[in-house]
Design a protein around this motif. Structure first.
Motif, PDB file in Angstrom:
ATOM      1  N   TYR A  23      -3.396 -10.793  -4.791  1.00  0.00           N
ATOM      2  CA  TYR A  23      -3.748  -9.789  -3.793  1.00  0.00           C
ATOM      3  C   TYR A  23      -2.484  -9.442  -3.019  1.00  0.00           C
ATOM      4  N   TYR A  24      -2.181  -8.152  -2.959  1.00  0.00           N
ATOM      5  CA  TYR A  24      -1.002  -7.667  -2.240  1.00  0.00           C
ATOM      6  C   TYR A  24      -1.447  -6.787  -1.070  1.00  0.00           C
ATOM      7  N   ASP A  68      -4.507  -4.719 -14.644  1.00  0.00           N
ATOM      8  CA  ASP A  68      -5.348  -3.767 -13.921  1.00  0.00           C
ATOM      9  C   ASP A  68      -5.035  -3.881 -12.440  1.00  0.00           C
ATOM     10  N   LEU A  69      -4.725  -2.751 -11.835  1.00  0.00           N
ATOM     11  CA  LEU A  69      -4.476  -2.699 -10.393  1.00  0.00           C
ATOM     12  C   LEU A  69      -5.638  -1.979  -9.730  1.00  0.00           C
ATOM     13  N   HIS A  70      -6.380  -2.717  -8.925  1.00  0.00           N
ATOM     14  CA  HIS A  70      -7.510  -2.143  -8.191  1.00  0.00           C
ATOM     15  C   HIS A  70      -7.049  -1.804  -6.778  1.00  0.00           C
ATOM     16  N   ASP A  71      -7.006  -0.501  -6.480  1.00  0.00           N
ATOM     17  CA  ASP A  71      -6.553  -0.024  -5.173  1.00  0.00           C
ATOM     18  C   ASP A  71      -7.684  -0.187  -4.167  1.00  0.00           C
ATOM     19  N   MET A  72      -7.481  -1.052  -3.180  1.00  0.00           N
ATOM     20  CA  MET A  72      -8.499  -1.303  -2.167  1.00  0.00           C
ATOM     21  C   MET A  72      -8.292  -0.468  -0.918  1.00  0.00           C
ATOM     22  N   LEU A  73      -7.195   0.290  -0.900  1.00  0.00           N
ATOM     23  CA  LEU A  73      -6.936   1.155   0.253  1.00  0.00           C
ATOM     24  C   LEU A  73      -7.616   2.500   0.092  1.00  0.00           C
ATOM     25  N   GLY A  74      -7.611   3.029  -1.137  1.00  0.00           N
ATOM     26  CA  GLY A  74      -8.234   4.322  -1.376  1.00  0.00           C
ATOM     27  C   GLY A  74      -7.227   5.449  -1.290  1.00  0.00           C
TER      28      GLY A  74
END
Length: 396
Positions: A23-24, A68-74
């Protein structure tokens, strides 16, 4: 003689799997009077799967490496959006005596005129202990986020002559590459190698017959002295010219679209104008300091040339000579038996800037199955012309 039990048979299938998640989160404050901003928040998942089979007549190997990079910021909040990457996806089959092998799929090579990652086929045939033939064809991969792109295609061949004269060996090669049906790169080259118990030398010359220019001139050597001291040296001069470079800075994305406006000769001249020559020279030393300490030091000089103004694209000035000094102290077993610590100081100077970066990185075991990896970076960048100074603190 009694039959061997099934459990005594050697394993012929091996499966190795690596799965990791990170998590970054980046929080930046560009000025003391400005509020903090979250510029990135995402979950990165990496999967690396290798399947190997050893048979009586054939050996097989398959590898899949994806992320896979899941963008949690949107994206509405300035995020990058979700992204998937395919680094490797290939299947390799070879005879048990290693006389021949074929690899299909997404793979990477930096030999025989191949410039990195591609989707295609690499076949090898060994007709004697010191002679091998390589045939390579496929499609270059511009980004690991992309699927198979057939706009650019290449085919090449090479021959390895190992120990052709004592410890010397060489590999001549040819390669032809097209983009949208017209010539993109046509190269001839040779790699020369030397190896003995204490020294190694690798050189490569790559000449493009389409543009009548050297693409690469590289020399890399190592020398192991007494007391485990290691010296390394590198000189790398690259032009990397190709017709594809004509697309740099253009509003169109294919050479076919460029052909609606310019002729092939004009496109090749645009490609020359977009291509810069880079020169890199590095000297390094590895110096053991007892059983638990090691010092790595190197100095690197870098110069990237300018590009010309043409076809509606502005010229890009060269970087001028930049020089970087780096020293790393590596220590093991400071806090136990398995920890590793690295303290690195890097300083760089260019015509219009100076930069200094101090990094402390450690891996400390907790029990038998868990390791923590704290790290902190302190950086200072200062423009010698503008007077702008930036200080960064990056813990992780």
């Amino acid at each position: 003689e009694p039959l061997r039990s099934e459990q005594a048979e050697p394993r012929r299938w091996d499966v190795a799997t690596g799965l990791s998640q990170y998590y970054y989160r980046n929080v930046d404050q560009f000025d003391q009077d400005q509020p903090e901003l979250t510029t990135f928040s995402g979950l990165l998942t990496d999967l690396d799967l290798t399947v190997r089979h050893r048979g009586e007549s054939l050996n097989m190997l398959g590898r899949l490496s994806v992320s896979d990079l899941h963008d949690m910021l949107g994206e509405n909040e300035g995020g990058t959006g979700d992204r998937q990457r395919v680094y490797y996806a290939y299947y390799d089959v070879a005879d048990a005596q290693n006389d021949w092998s074929v690899r299909f799929g997404r793979q990477t090579l930096h030999n025989w005129g191949v410039l990195g990652r591609f989707d295609g086929v690499h076949g090898t045939y060994q007709w004697s202990d010191r002679r091998r033939v390589h045939v390579i064809m496929g499609y270059p991969v511009g980004s690991t986020q992309d699927g198979v792109n057939t706009d650019r295609e290449f085919v090449g061949a090479a021959v390895d002559f190992d120990h052709a004269a004592g410890n010397w060996g060489f590999s001549p090669y040819v390669q032809s590459q097209k983009i949208d049906g017209i010539a993109d790169r046509q190269a001839v080259g040779v790699e020369v190698r030397y190896l003995d118990d204490t020294r190694s030398l690798t050189t490569m010359l790559d000449y493009d017959t389409l543009y009548s220019e050297f693409n690469t001139a590289l020399v890399f050597g190592t020398w192991r002295l007494k007391n485990r001291i290691m010296l390394t040296g590198l000189y790398d001069e690259r032009t990397s010219i190709s017709t594809y470079n004509a697309l740099i800075g253009q509003t169109v994305s294919t050479v076919d679209e460029l052909l609606l406006t310019w002729t092939r000769d004009e496109i090749q001249q645009i490609a020359r104008d977009r291509t810069a020559t880079s020169r890199t020279a590095t000297f390094g030393i590895t110096l053991p300091l007892g059983e638990r300490l090691q010092l790595n030091a190197d100095v690197t000089a870098l110069d990237i040339g300018s590009t010309a103004d043409s076809a509606g694209v502005a010229a890009v000035p060269g970087t001028g000579q930049q020089v970087y000094y780096s020293g790393t102290l590596v220590a093991s077993a400071l806090f136990g038996q398995s920890d590793v610590n690295a303290l690195n100081l890097r300083h760089g100077e260019g015509p219009d800037f100076t930069t200094t970066l101090l990094t402390w990185d450690t891996r400390v075991p907790i029990g038998k199955r868990l390791r923590i990896n704290p790290r902190v970076r302190l950086g200072v960048w200062e423009g010698t012309v503008t007077g702008i100074r930036r200080e960064t603190v990056t813990p992780s």
